[in-house]
Write an enzyme that holds these catalytic residues in place. Structure first.
Site, mmCIF file in Angstrom:
data_model
loop_
_atom_site.group_PDB
_atom_site.id
_atom_site.type_symbol
_atom_site.label_atom_id
_atom_site.label_comp_id
_atom_site.label_asym_id
_atom_site.label_seq_id
_atom_site.Cartn_x
_atom_site.Cartn_y
_atom_site.Cartn_z
ATOM 1 N N ASN A 135 0.847 -1.201 0.000
ATOM 2 C CA ASN A 135 0.000 0.000 0.000
ATOM 3 C C ASN A 135 0.881 1.250 0.000
ATOM 4 O O ASN A 135 2.101 1.151 -0.014
ATOM 5 C CB ASN A 135 -0.957 -0.017 1.199
ATOM 6 C CG ASN A 135 -0.200 -0.118 2.502
ATOM 7 O OD1 ASN A 135 0.589 0.750 2.836
ATOM 8 N ND2 ASN A 135 -0.422 -1.203 3.243
ATOM 9 N N ILE A 164 -2.181 -7.781 14.176
ATOM 10 C CA ILE A 164 -1.106 -7.681 15.174
ATOM 11 C C ILE A 164 -1.597 -6.954 16.421
ATOM 12 O O ILE A 164 -1.384 -7.392 17.554
ATOM 13 C CB ILE A 164 0.124 -6.956 14.565
ATOM 14 C CG1 ILE A 164 0.573 -7.693 13.301
ATOM 15 C CG2 ILE A 164 1.256 -6.856 15.574
ATOM 16 C CD1 ILE A 164 1.560 -6.933 12.442
HETATM 17 O O1 C5P Z 1 -8.581 -2.632 11.079
HETATM 18 P P1 C5P Z 1 -7.613 -1.627 10.612
HETATM 19 O O2 C5P Z 1 -6.581 -2.196 9.662
HETATM 20 O O3 C5P Z 1 -8.197 -0.362 10.067
HETATM 21 O O4 C5P Z 1 -6.847 -1.204 11.958
HETATM 22 C C1 C5P Z 1 -5.829 -0.291 11.933
HETATM 23 C C2 C5P Z 1 -4.987 -0.439 13.171
HETATM 24 O O5 C5P Z 1 -4.698 -1.806 13.436
HETATM 25 C C3 C5P Z 1 -3.633 0.208 13.009
HETATM 26 O O6 C5P Z 1 -3.217 0.621 14.287
HETATM 27 C C4 C5P Z 1 -2.779 -0.912 12.465
HETATM 28 O O7 C5P Z 1 -1.409 -0.714 12.716
HETATM 29 C C5 C5P Z 1 -3.331 -2.104 13.212
HETATM 30 N N1 C5P Z 1 -3.301 -3.374 12.443
HETATM 31 C C6 C5P Z 1 -2.475 -4.400 12.841
HETATM 32 N N2 C5P Z 1 -2.473 -5.597 12.160
HETATM 33 C C7 C5P Z 1 -3.272 -5.753 11.083
HETATM 34 C C8 C5P Z 1 -4.112 -4.716 10.664
HETATM 35 C C9 C5P Z 1 -4.111 -3.545 11.359
HETATM 36 O O8 C5P Z 1 -1.730 -4.222 13.821
HETATM 37 N N3 C5P Z 1 -3.254 -6.909 10.435
#
Ligand code: C5P
Length: 428
Positions: free
Chosen positions: A227, A324
């Site tokens: 991205n 994560i």
């Molecule tokens: O659900 P979304 O991707 O919008 O959530 C964003 C938040 O979750 C951010 O803080 C991002 O760093 C974290 N995140 C993560 N692991 C993922 C997806 C998002 O830690 N697979």
């Protein structure tokens, strides 16, 4: 900060040895005193520390040292006039004030401080200082009797009471032949004092883990899904946490950014790598700030060889990556956790839903698209927590990161205090 307590990683990049002035925008004001000749060396030292320097000179300063000298040393045009249309069009006094991470006036004469105390804006340096919301530091330099004069003392005290910082003056021999207080601090002392302005200490003694950048999900040995995240916001948050005194570990996806000063960085590529790196080290951390734009999906299978473009259509089967942040907050001893939410619409609704779903202490939401957010210099954040929110207005990512870290520290210490109070009452 002394030795880092994070375990050493196999793919550890390095503990950067850059200092806190690295990458800072320093606006140096030079006023009309004999110590103005030292400004040349001061600029050289500031730049050697990695700061970008812009100089504003008063008319008096130009009698002591030429704008050409300071322009050559700073590598930027020197600003001298408030009412110069072409200079204002290039970078006006308000733009200069906004650009600065800190203003240092060295030397600051008695007359300059008197005019600043009155709130005058009739020359460029006074106007910029008045319009500046960043820290302002004054390095007074004058004859000892002028310094001791009650008028000067009253002005200096009033300026300090308004939050301005004073560096010096030092005692010693003066250009006029007298001995006493009034000598400007030496350039190296000013550089050290200025650097200390960026070290707030609000997170001293705490460990912060930050994720940043995009992840790359391999399709075959040469192709991947990713991205537009530049990593700038995450790196700014890591730097701001380090400036706040924290021991910072930065787990970063592939970006082309320098490691912030005193930050320990671990490079990862995929979401799975990032999760492994985070889970291996989260144990000793007090605060987790997840800024990374983690790819939500990865190709189910990675082709061992480069895929050939024989077919007219190819179907990629994607599988969900681990979340994560949600994994960390589900841990038994989860740290204070902060998430980011990049949204194109209904910012508050989506951000609050994520805050609750991922059990976050705070979430920082930003609108993406239209040149704001991803891969942009500036950003704006709406930060939500249980029962409150705060808007951090659009500005450079570094300034925004410092505001966010201050807010995180406030909420983190608030939560900490509540636990202590509860325990104390419980045992009474
Ligand atoms: O659900 P979304 O991707 O919008 O959530 C964003 C938040 O979750 C951010 O803080 C991002 O760093 C974290 N995140 C993560 N692991 C993922 C997806 C998002 O830690 N697979």
């Amino acid at each position: 900060m002394t030795g880092c307590r994070f375990p050493r990683a196999v793919h550890l990049v390095s503990l950067s040895d850059m200092n806190t002035l690295s990458g800072k925008h320093i606006l140096l004001g030079v006023t009309g005193g004999i110590a103005a000749y030292k400004s040349a060396e001061l600029i050289r030292q500031l730049r050697a520390e990695g700061a970008t320097v812009r100089v504003v000179m008063t008319a008096g300063a130009q009698q002591f040292i030429t704008p050409l000298t300071l322009q050559a040393l700073s590598g930027n045009p020197v600003h001298t006039d408030l009412l110069d249309r072409s200079a204002e069009a290039a970078m006006g006094h308000i733009a200069l004030a906004r650009w600065a991470d800190a203003v240092l006036v060295a030397p600051a004469t008695a007359d300059f401080m008197a005019r600043l105390e009155q709130g005058r804006a009739d020359d460029l340096l006074c106007a910029v200082t008045l319009a500046c919301e960043a820290p302002v530091a004054l390095a007074p330099a004058m004859n000892r009797a002028m310094w001791d004069n009650p008028a000067t003392q009253k002005n200096v005290q009033a300026l300090q009471a308004r939050g301005m910082h004073r560096f010096g003056p030092a005692l010693g021999e003066q250009a006029c032949g007298e001995v006493g207080p009034g000598r400007m601090l030496e350039p190296d002392e000013l550089v050290t004092a200025l650097a200390s302005l960026f070290e707030t200490g609000i997170l001293s003694g705490y460990r912060v883990l930050v994720t940043a950048g995009p992840t790359r999900e391999a399709i075959d040995p040469v192709r991947y899904i990713s991205n537009h995240s530049s990593g700038r916001m995450g790196f700014a948050v890591a730097r701001a946490a380090s400036e706040a005194g924290a021991e910072v570990l930065l787990v970063s996806g592939p970006v082309s950014l320098e490691t912030p000063p005193h930050v320990l960085r671990i490079n990862v590529v995929s979401a799975q790598d990032m999760q492994d790196a985070v889970l291996a080290r989260i144990g000793g951390c007090d605060i987790f700030i997840a800024v990374a734009a983690v790819a939500d999906y990865r190709p189910e299978a990675v082709a061992a060889q480069k895929l050939k473009k024989d077919a007219q259509q190819v179907t990629l089967t994607l599988t969900r990556n681990p979340d994560i942040l949600a994994t960390v907050t589900a841990l038994a001893n989860a740290p204070f956790s902060v998430g980011f939410a990049a949204e194109t619409e209904q910012l508050e609704m989506h951000a609050q839903a994520k805050r609750v779903a991922k059990s976050l202490d705070m979430i920082a939401a930003n609108r993406v698209g239209d040149g704001v957010g991803f891969d942009a210099e500036e950003n704006a954040l709406q930060v939500f927590w249980d029962g409150g929110s705060q808007l951090l207005a659009q500005t450079g990512k570094m300034k925004l990161a410092r505001q966010l870290v201050a807010l995180v520290a406030q909420r983190f210490h608030g939560k900490h205090k509540k636990v202590i109070r509860f325990n104390a009452k419980d045992s009474a």
